[in-house]
Structures are given as C-alpha cells and as structure tokens.
Design a protein around this motif. Structure first.
Motif, PDB file in Angstrom:
ATOM      1  N   ILE A 369     -24.553 -42.615  55.235  1.00 27.81           N
ATOM      2  CA  ILE A 369     -25.042 -41.236  55.337  1.00 27.81           C
ATOM      3  C   ILE A 369     -25.435 -40.950  56.784  1.00 27.81           C
ATOM      4  O   ILE A 369     -26.471 -40.334  57.064  1.00 27.81           O
ATOM      5  N   ASP A 370     -24.592 -41.392  57.710  1.00 24.02           N
ATOM      6  CA  ASP A 370     -24.932 -41.282  59.127  1.00 24.02           C
ATOM      7  C   ASP A 370     -25.153 -39.846  59.597  1.00 24.02           C
ATOM      8  O   ASP A 370     -25.961 -39.601  60.488  1.00 24.02           O
ATOM      9  N   HIS A 371     -24.430 -38.888  59.013  1.00 24.62           N
ATOM     10  CA  HIS A 371     -24.648 -37.492  59.407  1.00 24.62           C
ATOM     11  C   HIS A 371     -26.053 -37.046  59.026  1.00 24.62           C
ATOM     12  O   HIS A 371     -26.732 -36.367  59.801  1.00 24.62           O
ATOM     13  N   LEU A 372     -26.494 -37.438  57.847  1.00 27.16           N
ATOM     14  CA  LEU A 372     -27.842 -37.083  57.400  1.00 27.16           C
ATOM     15  C   LEU A 372     -28.897 -37.798  58.230  1.00 27.16           C
ATOM     16  O   LEU A 372     -29.924 -37.215  58.594  1.00 27.16           O
ATOM     17  N   GLY A 373     -28.649 -39.073  58.528  1.00 28.59           N
ATOM     18  CA  GLY A 373     -29.581 -39.822  59.363  1.00 28.59           C
ATOM     19  C   GLY A 373     -29.730 -39.212  60.742  1.00 28.59           C
ATOM     20  O   GLY A 373     -30.836 -39.139  61.293  1.00 28.59           O
ATOM     21  N   ALA A 374     -28.618 -38.741  61.309  1.00 33.01           N
ATOM     22  CA  ALA A 374     -28.675 -38.083  62.614  1.00 33.01           C
ATOM     23  C   ALA A 374     -29.393 -36.740  62.518  1.00 33.01           C
ATOM     24  O   ALA A 374     -29.903 -36.228  63.519  1.00 33.01           O
ATOM     25  N   GLY A 375     -29.438 -36.177  61.315  1.00 34.82           N
ATOM     26  CA  GLY A 375     -30.158 -34.933  61.086  1.00 34.82           C
ATOM     27  C   GLY A 375     -31.618 -35.147  60.761  1.00 34.82           C
ATOM     28  O   GLY A 375     -32.349 -34.196  60.505  1.00 34.82           O
ATOM     29  N   GLY A 376     -32.049 -36.396  60.745  1.00 35.85           N
ATOM     30  CA  GLY A 376     -33.466 -36.681  60.606  1.00 35.85           C
ATOM     31  C   GLY A 376     -33.948 -37.055  59.232  1.00 35.85           C
ATOM     32  O   GLY A 376     -35.152 -37.086  58.988  1.00 35.85           O
ATOM     33  N   GLY A 377     -33.046 -37.357  58.309  1.00 37.21           N
ATOM     34  CA  GLY A 377     -33.516 -37.653  56.962  1.00 37.21           C
ATOM     35  C   GLY A 377     -32.696 -38.699  56.259  1.00 37.21           C
ATOM     36  O   GLY A 377     -31.853 -39.375  56.852  1.00 37.21           O
ATOM     37  N   GLY A 378     -32.957 -38.823  54.972  1.00 35.11           N
ATOM     38  CA  GLY A 378     -32.278 -39.820  54.167  1.00 35.11           C
ATOM     39  C   GLY A 378     -32.105 -39.361  52.738  1.00 35.11           C
ATOM     40  O   GLY A 378     -32.298 -38.182  52.412  1.00 35.11           O
ATOM     41  N   ILE A 379     -31.799 -40.301  51.876  1.00 38.34           N
ATOM     42  CA  ILE A 379     -31.436 -39.985  50.489  1.00 38.34           C
ATOM     43  C   ILE A 379     -32.627 -39.489  49.686  1.00 38.34           C
ATOM     44  O   ILE A 379     -32.515 -38.535  48.907  1.00 38.34           O
TER      45      ILE A 379
END
Length: 389
Positions: A369-379
């Motif tokens: 979920i690297d795009h989400l991680g780069a956006g500052g969050g997670g699952i």
C-alpha cells in the motif's frame, strides 16, 4: 512512524504525514474548524432518542466478530494532486482483500461511484448516497458501541478536518449519516477527535496522545481531566493511558494507532524503531513503549507489551519523505489480519511472523500500500468496523 531525517519545507517546518498544508480548501477548512470547535461541538454528550442509559454501551475490542467494514472512496484531485490513481488502487486492494472475509461497504460520491465499482469489483458494495471528502474512514466514520444484550448504537467524535487542516464539509457528516442509514441511535461525543486517535481494549481502558486530543485546534480551553471524562463517556471506559505524542509534525498530531495498539485487556503492542533511529518519531515510540509497559488496565492489571520491529527506512521501496511505514496500523477483520509490507524483506517477514503469533487462528495478509503510506496513512486509517451483535 515516519521516515527519519525529514528535510525542512520552505516555511521552515517538516514535511508532514499527509501534506496537510496544501491549498486544498484550507481557508474553508479553517472556517469549518472554528465552527466545529465552538461551544456546540464541545457540549456534554447528548444522547439521541432511544439511546440507552449512560454507561450501558461501550466500544468493544476490534477483534470481536464484525457485521461489516465501512470504507470511503477518495476522488479529490485537489487533495491527491497527481497521486489519486495510486491511492484509489490501494483503497480498492484493501477493500477487495477484506471482502474475502466480511462484507465491505464503500462510500463514494455519485460522480466517482462507477470508477469505485469498477476497481473494487462485485464483492464490495459501493453506495453513492453518503458523500465524502476523502478516504480516512477511521477518523470520519461512527464509533460503534454495543451493550452486551444485542444493542448497538453509534458515537460521532466531531471530526473537524484534523484541526482545520483539510476541508471536511462532507466528512464531518459521515458518522451521523451512516448511523441514520442503519437506523441506529447517534450520540455526539463531548470532544472533537478522530477514531485513529483513541485505542480501546474493550474492557474499560483507552490510550491516546495528548498532542492529538489536548490540542487547541480540536479542543480549545479543555483540560486533560475534562477530555478524559468525555473520552470515557463516549467509549464506555474508565481509564486513559496518555502518551505525550508529537504536535504539528503531521496532520493527525500523532495518532496513536500508527504506533501502539491493544491486543487484549492487559496486552498491547508498540512498533519500535531501529536502535540507530533518533528522530522525534523514534523517541516518541520509545516513550510510548515505556509508558505502556509500566501502566495498568482499568481493572488494575499490568499490561504485557509486545515489540513489533519497524522496517529500515533505507531499505523500503518508497523514497517519499512523508512515508508512514507502520506495520502496527493493521486491521483485524473476521478471520484475518490485514497489514502492510514495505519492501524491507527481513522486516516484512519478521512483522508477519509476529502478527501470526499474536493472532492465532487468523490469516495474516500483507499488502503493498505504498501509495497510501506516502499519503500518510495505513490500512487501519481507512477502515471502520461495525461489530456484530
């Protein structure tokens, strides 16, 4: 936990977890925040018609059986400048994975519902009757409470765009609108906050960071004692374990669910940095571990804390300075634990082994979920569980 050694931004600050100082409706967000942190939002808990007596309902632990998972579909090019497609692909992946274990309902705006259905597939139910601003359902959705006798109600935490840092005209109404769709009683909590800011063990104990809750951008003029009482009333709890946290370095002001989690009453987990990491985030994690390890539950029992080793930021795939590589931001659903992997193969494998040991009988699935991680969050940030009753 963030990537260490963040470079300064032009205004002298640090790059943040979700790039909260973008031009995406900041002025409107500030106005919304001012309204949300006014006297009405900070009033005492106001039970809706049909709500049971105070104390009868409580937020259960997250590993109880779920009826469904709620998520939200992002479609704002203003918020996700040049990154929307990647974020949507990650949200769809998470939704389809969870849908293998329990029903998933995805809120989407009417204009983007067709794309959500296309990417999520037939196993995910997409509805377009509750509009959203963004994808952070943990923070915007209702907190569900049960009473042990088949009763279910909801609490709204007065979401105000993380202290006015992002437009939230629609997201501020998501909790109440989900409750109305389900025909459930809705209570507005006596504080402004987010679901990711408060962890519960389902047996009366909460944990949170002062930086996120006791913050003038959410709860101006409120004391720790006042906010603790409001949190306990909303969650049906009696004790709060406080960490100092980190204010002003990310949009959430250091949500606890990226670092520390409850596994059960008397059991917790903290994601630890490498011994060589000495930035503010690493020191924050170490403080959370020290405090949780020496705390007791609401029942007075000691808390056994498991260390979950975080990755080496110089071995992960992403080079984003905003990247949040949190294994601890996992989501527990029926029969599975959905976590992340970041490309540090040694750390990824070790995290999977630890989670498998901690959640026997559940399948541990790690997603890119690297795009989400780069956006500052997670699952965990983008999911909200509705417990079965």
């Amino acid at each position: 936990m963030k990537r260490p050694t963040n470079p300064p931004t032009p205004d002298g600050g640090s790059l943040d977890r979700r790039r909260f100082l973008t031009a995406a409706g900041l002025a409107a967000a500030g106005a919304a925040a001012a309204a949300a942190t006014g006297s009405s939002a900070l009033a005492a808990v106001r039970p809706a018609a049909g709500t049971a007596a105070a104390g009868a309902f409580a937020v259960p632990a997250e590993d109880v059986p779920h009826l469904r998972t709620w998520m939200a579909w992002p479609d704002s090019t203003a918020i996700w400048k040049g990154r929307l497609s990647g974020i949507q692909s990650n949200i769809a992946l998470i939704a389809k994975t969870i849908a293998r274990y329990e029903p998933v309902i995805m809120l989407a705006n009417a204009a983007s519902a067709a794309r959500a259905r296309s990417l999520c597939g037939s196993t995910v139910t997409v509805i377009d009757t509750i509009p959203v601003d963004d994808c952070w359902m943990r923070d915007t959705g209702p907190v569900f409470r049960t009473n042990g006798s088949g009763g279910l109600d909801t609490v709204g935490l007065g979401f105000n765009g993380w202290g006015g840092r992002q437009t939230c005209t629609r997201d501020a109404l998501v909790a109440e609108r989900i409750a109305a769709r389900l025909g459930l009683p809705f209570t507005r909590a006596g504080l402004v906050g987010e679901g990711g800011a408060i962890e519960q063990d389902g047996a009366g104990t909460l944990m949170a960071t002062r930086s996120s809750i006791i913050n003038a951008n959410r709860n101006p003029g409120r004391t720790q004692a006042q906010l603790e009482a409001a949190m306990c009333a909303a969650y049906g709890a009696s004790k709060v374990i406080w960490f100092d946290g980190i204010a002003g370095q990310d949009i959430t002001d250091d949500h606890v669910d990226a670092t520390s989690r409850f596994l059960a009453p008397g059991a917790g987990l903290v994601q630890m940095p490498l011994a060589s990491d000495n930035d503010v985030w690493a020191n924050d994690a170490r403080q959370q571990y020290r405090i949780l390890s020496t705390s007791t539950t609401a029942a007075g029992n000691p808390i056994a804390v498991t260390r979950l080793q975080g990755p080496d930021y110089y071995k992960i795939r992403s080079t984003s300075q905003d990247f949040v590589a949190s294994y601890a931001n996992y989501y527990v659903c029926n029969g599975a634990v959905i976590s992340a992997q970041f490309g540090d193969t040694t750390a990824d494998s070790a995290a999977r082994t630890t989670l498998t040991r901690l959640f026997p009988g559940r399948t541990v699935i790690q997603l890119n979920i690297d795009h989400l991680g780069a956006g500052g969050g997670g699952i965990h940030c983008v999911t909200q569980q509705q417990p079965a009753v």
